[in-house]
Design a protein around this motif. Sequence first.
Motif, short mmCIF file in Angstrom:
data_model
loop_
_atom_site.label_atom_id
_atom_site.label_comp_id
_atom_site.label_asym_id
_atom_site.label_seq_id
_atom_site.Cartn_x
_atom_site.Cartn_y
_atom_site.Cartn_z
N PRO A 88 0.72 -1.07 -0.36
CA PRO A 88 -0.17 0.30 0.27
C PRO A 88 0.61 1.32 -0.04
O PRO A 88 1.60 1.75 0.54
CB PRO A 88 -0.72 -0.22 1.02
N VAL A 89 0.32 2.11 -1.35
CA VAL A 89 0.90 3.92 -1.03
C VAL A 89 0.88 4.05 -0.09
O VAL A 89 2.28 4.74 0.88
CB VAL A 89 0.60 3.91 -2.26
N ARG A 90 -0.22 3.78 0.91
CA ARG A 90 -0.91 5.20 2.27
C ARG A 90 -1.76 3.93 3.35
O ARG A 90 -2.06 2.89 2.38
CB ARG A 90 -0.76 6.30 1.71
N GLY A 91 -2.41 4.18 4.24
CA GLY A 91 -2.86 3.74 4.98
C GLY A 91 -2.59 3.74 6.20
O GLY A 91 -1.30 3.75 6.41
N GLU A 92 -3.88 3.49 7.21
CA GLU A 92 -3.98 3.68 8.07
C GLU A 92 -2.85 2.35 9.00
O GLU A 92 -3.05 1.52 8.55
CB GLU A 92 -5.23 3.62 9.42
N VAL A 93 -1.33 2.62 9.75
CA VAL A 93 -0.87 1.52 10.79
C VAL A 93 -1.58 1.23 11.70
O VAL A 93 -2.15 1.87 12.56
CB VAL A 93 0.50 2.19 10.75
N VAL A 94 -1.55 -0.47 11.29
CA VAL A 94 -1.80 -1.04 12.53
C VAL A 94 -1.53 -2.61 13.07
O VAL A 94 -0.51 -2.63 12.73
CB VAL A 94 -3.53 -1.64 11.88
N ARG A 95 -2.26 -2.58 14.09
CA ARG A 95 -1.81 -3.78 14.30
C ARG A 95 -2.92 -5.30 14.60
O ARG A 95 -3.55 -5.41 14.54
CB ARG A 95 -1.06 -4.16 16.02
N PRO A 96 -2.06 -5.81 13.32
CA PRO A 96 -3.23 -6.98 13.28
C PRO A 96 -3.15 -8.16 14.08
O PRO A 96 -2.50 -8.51 15.09
CB PRO A 96 -3.24 -8.10 12.20
N ASP A 97 -5.18 -8.74 14.46
CA ASP A 97 -5.78 -9.44 15.59
C ASP A 97 -4.82 -10.77 15.09
O ASP A 97 -4.55 -11.50 15.65
CB ASP A 97 -6.90 -9.44 15.29
N VAL A 98 -4.67 -10.72 13.97
CA VAL A 98 -4.50 -12.08 13.01
C VAL A 98 -2.95 -12.07 11.88
O VAL A 98 -3.64 -11.82 10.90
CB VAL A 98 -5.46 -12.96 12.27
N THR A 99 -2.16 -12.57 12.34
CA THR A 99 -1.23 -12.56 11.04
C THR A 99 -0.68 -13.50 10.40
O THR A 99 -0.91 -14.38 10.74
CB THR A 99 0.35 -12.47 11.96
N ILE A 100 -1.14 -14.00 9.28
CA ILE A 100 -0.87 -14.99 8.18
C ILE A 100 0.15 -14.49 6.96
O ILE A 100 0.55 -13.54 6.52
CB ILE A 100 -1.77 -14.85 6.92
N ALA A 101 1.26 -16.01 7.76
CA ALA A 101 3.26 -15.54 7.01
C ALA A 101 2.58 -16.92 5.81
O ALA A 101 2.77 -17.58 6.92
CB ALA A 101 3.37 -15.46 8.09
N PRO A 102 3.59 -16.18 4.98
CA PRO A 102 3.54 -17.84 3.90
C PRO A 102 5.11 -18.25 4.03
O PRO A 102 6.30 -17.43 4.61
CB PRO A 102 3.68 -16.78 2.44
N VAL A 103 5.02 -19.06 4.07
CA VAL A 103 6.61 -19.99 4.53
C VAL A 103 7.37 -21.18 3.32
O VAL A 103 6.05 -21.01 2.62
CB VAL A 103 6.46 -21.18 5.25
N VAL A 104 7.98 -20.43 3.54
CA VAL A 104 8.90 -21.59 1.96
C VAL A 104 9.03 -23.07 2.87
O VAL A 104 8.84 -23.89 2.32
CB VAL A 104 10.29 -21.00 2.39
N GLY A 105 9.71 -23.58 3.85
CA GLY A 105 9.13 -24.53 4.39
C GLY A 105 8.74 -24.36 5.84
O GLY A 105 8.77 -23.74 7.08
N PHE A 106 8.90 -25.41 6.85
CA PHE A 106 8.36 -25.33 8.19
C PHE A 106 8.35 -27.15 8.62
O PHE A 106 8.45 -28.09 8.16
CB PHE A 106 7.09 -25.18 8.47
N ASP A 107 8.61 -26.85 10.02
CA ASP A 107 8.59 -28.03 10.53
C ASP A 107 7.25 -28.57 11.20
O ASP A 107 6.58 -27.94 11.69
CB ASP A 107 9.83 -28.59 11.40
N ALA A 108 7.25 -29.81 12.76
CA ALA A 108 6.67 -30.40 13.12
C ALA A 108 6.81 -29.31 14.58
O ALA A 108 5.64 -28.98 15.26
CB ALA A 108 6.94 -31.86 13.42
N GLY A 109 7.81 -28.38 14.89
CA GLY A 109 7.65 -27.58 16.13
C GLY A 109 6.74 -26.09 15.41
O GLY A 109 6.98 -24.90 16.25
#
Length: 213
Positions: free
Chosen positions: A140-161
């Motif tokens: 976004p060029v602009r937009g209110e800066v906020v703290r999300p209640d839910v954060t969704i992050a893409p993974v390249v890899g992940f483990d059982a932990g």
Amino acid sequence: MPDNADIADYASPPCFMHELTPDFRAPAADVPVDVVRWRKAERARLIEARLALSADERQVRSERIAGLLDLVIGKFSGRILGAYWPFRGEPDLRNWAIRAMERGGRIALPVVVEKGRPLEYRLWAPGDPLERGVWNILVPVRGEVVRPDVTIAPVVGFDAGHYRLGYGGGFFDRTLAVLPASTLKIGVGYAESRIPTIYPQSHDIPMDVIVTD
């Protein structure tokens, strides 16, 4: 919505971490260099594998992930959802984000504001102007800066932990470190992204849940 430009992959130097057992823990003085080399090679392998999927296959898998996200998140109304703009074959959740807004949620996209600092989340809605940011990702060029209640992050890899292998910049780990403990942290990726371990270090922060296709 417009697609982001393709970014070329770069080859990684060979390493020997693949010869180690999943529960291997080297002496502290030896771990950093070995882990950096291994992660670089593994990152390149996993990105190459997901880019080899056809666009249609990635879209089908993205919709499966979207359906499971609905179950994991549950309530949308009044919540700020930290999403992302897809990059290098990541699951494409842009249609899901539109549906989330229709259900009363608000979408915020991450922006790199400075090297070594946490990401900044800015509210975004269809029609809001976007520009090319770091790695040529639309932000976004602009937009209110906020703290999300839910954060969704893409993974390249992940483990059982639920530890996440990212692109190596450390932006998401710095961001997760400053978010309130109440923030629901969700990693998303394809099932083939699961590996025995990412060899987590002290700066790595696990996600609450990983959602795959």
